[in-house]
Design an enzyme around this catalytic site. Sequence first.
Site, PDB file in Angstrom:
ATOM      1  N   HIS A   1      27.467  37.288   9.086  1.00 14.33           N
ATOM      2  CA  HIS A   1      28.092  38.452   8.446  1.00 14.33           C
ATOM      3  C   HIS A   1      27.241  38.937   7.278  1.00 14.33           C
ATOM      4  O   HIS A   1      26.473  38.169   6.704  1.00 14.33           O
ATOM      5  CB  HIS A   1      29.448  38.078   7.835  1.00 14.33           C
ATOM      6  CG  HIS A   1      30.432  37.479   8.774  1.00 14.33           C
ATOM      7  ND1 HIS A   1      31.465  38.203   9.303  1.00 14.33           N
ATOM      8  CD2 HIS A   1      30.564  36.223   9.262  1.00 14.33           C
ATOM      9  CE1 HIS A   1      32.203  37.412  10.078  1.00 14.33           C
ATOM     10  NE2 HIS A   1      31.677  36.204  10.066  1.00 14.33           N
TER      11      HIS A   1
ATOM     12  N   THR B   1      28.268  40.588   3.520  1.00 10.87           N
ATOM     13  CA  THR B   1      29.496  40.730   2.724  1.00 10.87           C
ATOM     14  C   THR B   1      29.858  42.192   2.481  1.00 10.87           C
ATOM     15  O   THR B   1      31.017  42.512   2.251  1.00 10.87           O
ATOM     16  CB  THR B   1      29.333  40.052   1.351  1.00 10.87           C
ATOM     17  OG1 THR B   1      28.192  40.629   0.701  1.00 10.87           O
ATOM     18  CG2 THR B   1      29.150  38.552   1.502  1.00 10.87           C
TER      19      THR B   1
ATOM     20  N   GLU C   1      28.493  34.090   5.675  1.00  9.59           N
ATOM     21  CA  GLU C   1      28.387  35.386   4.987  1.00  9.59           C
ATOM     22  C   GLU C   1      27.067  35.442   4.223  1.00  9.59           C
ATOM     23  O   GLU C   1      26.693  34.479   3.540  1.00  9.59           O
ATOM     24  CB  GLU C   1      29.538  35.558   3.989  1.00  9.59           C
ATOM     25  CG  GLU C   1      30.896  35.791   4.616  1.00  9.59           C
ATOM     26  CD  GLU C   1      31.143  37.247   4.998  1.00  9.59           C
ATOM     27  OE1 GLU C   1      30.224  38.085   4.807  1.00  9.59           O
ATOM     28  OE2 GLU C   1      32.245  37.532   5.495  1.00  9.59           O
TER      29      GLU C   1
ATOM     30  N   HIS D   1      28.554  39.492  13.643  1.00  7.69           N
ATOM     31  CA  HIS D   1      29.975  39.832  13.646  1.00  7.69           C
ATOM     32  C   HIS D   1      30.200  41.072  14.528  1.00  7.69           C
ATOM     33  O   HIS D   1      31.152  41.140  15.297  1.00  7.69           O
ATOM     34  CB  HIS D   1      30.452  40.090  12.212  1.00  7.69           C
ATOM     35  CG  HIS D   1      31.931  40.091  12.050  1.00  7.69           C
ATOM     36  ND1 HIS D   1      32.551  40.506  10.899  1.00  7.69           N
ATOM     37  CD2 HIS D   1      32.928  39.737  12.897  1.00  7.69           C
ATOM     38  CE1 HIS D   1      33.867  40.409  11.049  1.00  7.69           C
ATOM     39  NE2 HIS D   1      34.125  39.951  12.260  1.00  7.69           N
TER      40      HIS D   1
ATOM     41  N   ASP E   1      28.386  44.577  10.825  1.00  9.69           N
ATOM     42  CA  ASP E   1      27.575  43.605  10.092  1.00  9.69           C
ATOM     43  C   ASP E   1      27.042  42.501  11.006  1.00  9.69           C
ATOM     44  O   ASP E   1      27.636  42.241  12.038  1.00  9.69           O
ATOM     45  CB  ASP E   1      28.363  43.005   8.907  1.00  9.69           C
ATOM     46  CG  ASP E   1      29.578  42.185   9.325  1.00  9.69           C
ATOM     47  OD1 ASP E   1      30.360  42.663  10.154  1.00  9.69           O
ATOM     48  OD2 ASP E   1      29.712  41.065   8.812  1.00  9.69           O
TER      49      ASP E   1
END
Length: 242
Positions: A46, A48, A113, A151, A161
């Site tokens: 991912h 953020t 992340e 993701h 992302d």
Amino acid sequence: MRRIGSMLLLAALVGACAPLPPRNPLATWAPSPNHELRRPILIVLHATTQDSVRESLETLRTRNGGGPVSAHYLIGRDGHRYQLVADSERAWHAGSGSWGTISDVNNASIGIELDNDGNAPFPDAQIDSLLVLLEDLCTRLRIPRTQVIAHADMAPTRKVDPGRLFPWRRLAEAGFGRWPADSVEPPPPGFDPWLALRLFGYPLEDRAATVRAFHLRFRGMDSEVLDDEDLRILHALTREGP
Ligand SMILES: [Zn+2]
């Protein structure tokens, strides 16, 4: 009586904080020592899309305006790694979507992340740090090295992302994720790109969204129409196998 009442209350409170493993009342509990914690089989990356690690540590560890979310790891732009959820636990990072036959991605995956606002390149220090973590996770948890996805890949209608600037080729050169060989020829007539996308793992409920996710990952762009180079890439990915 009052003491028993308060003990029951305490037990209820403790129970609420640390629930025991559920034992099915329909069966006699005859425990075996021959088991272990479940292992994830997929890693989801991912961005953020926030401005700082500090802001993301807040978002990922509180009730959060849009509902509680988390990830197993957060990596700063300087490469510093934070772990927020144990590998054996189910973090709330993926949401609805699917990958291949996996319909509950949170259950099956580790979420990582990367501190990134969604528009900036990913610094080398951050990617170097990610590669160290991927090496550790794939070795220790025996997650297949090819099973590293975006993701956006598993939720193409909702997510973009880690985005078009994420260096998937560099990850593949380090042995993680999938990347098509440059040498593979265009596909033969009759090649079905949708079948190839599905075999790769993409959900196909919204084909335009899936093509956009595929483009973000393999072409660094976000158009929604397949072209000849896409077909060549899909042919190469299909020939390599999982
Ligand atoms: Zn995400």
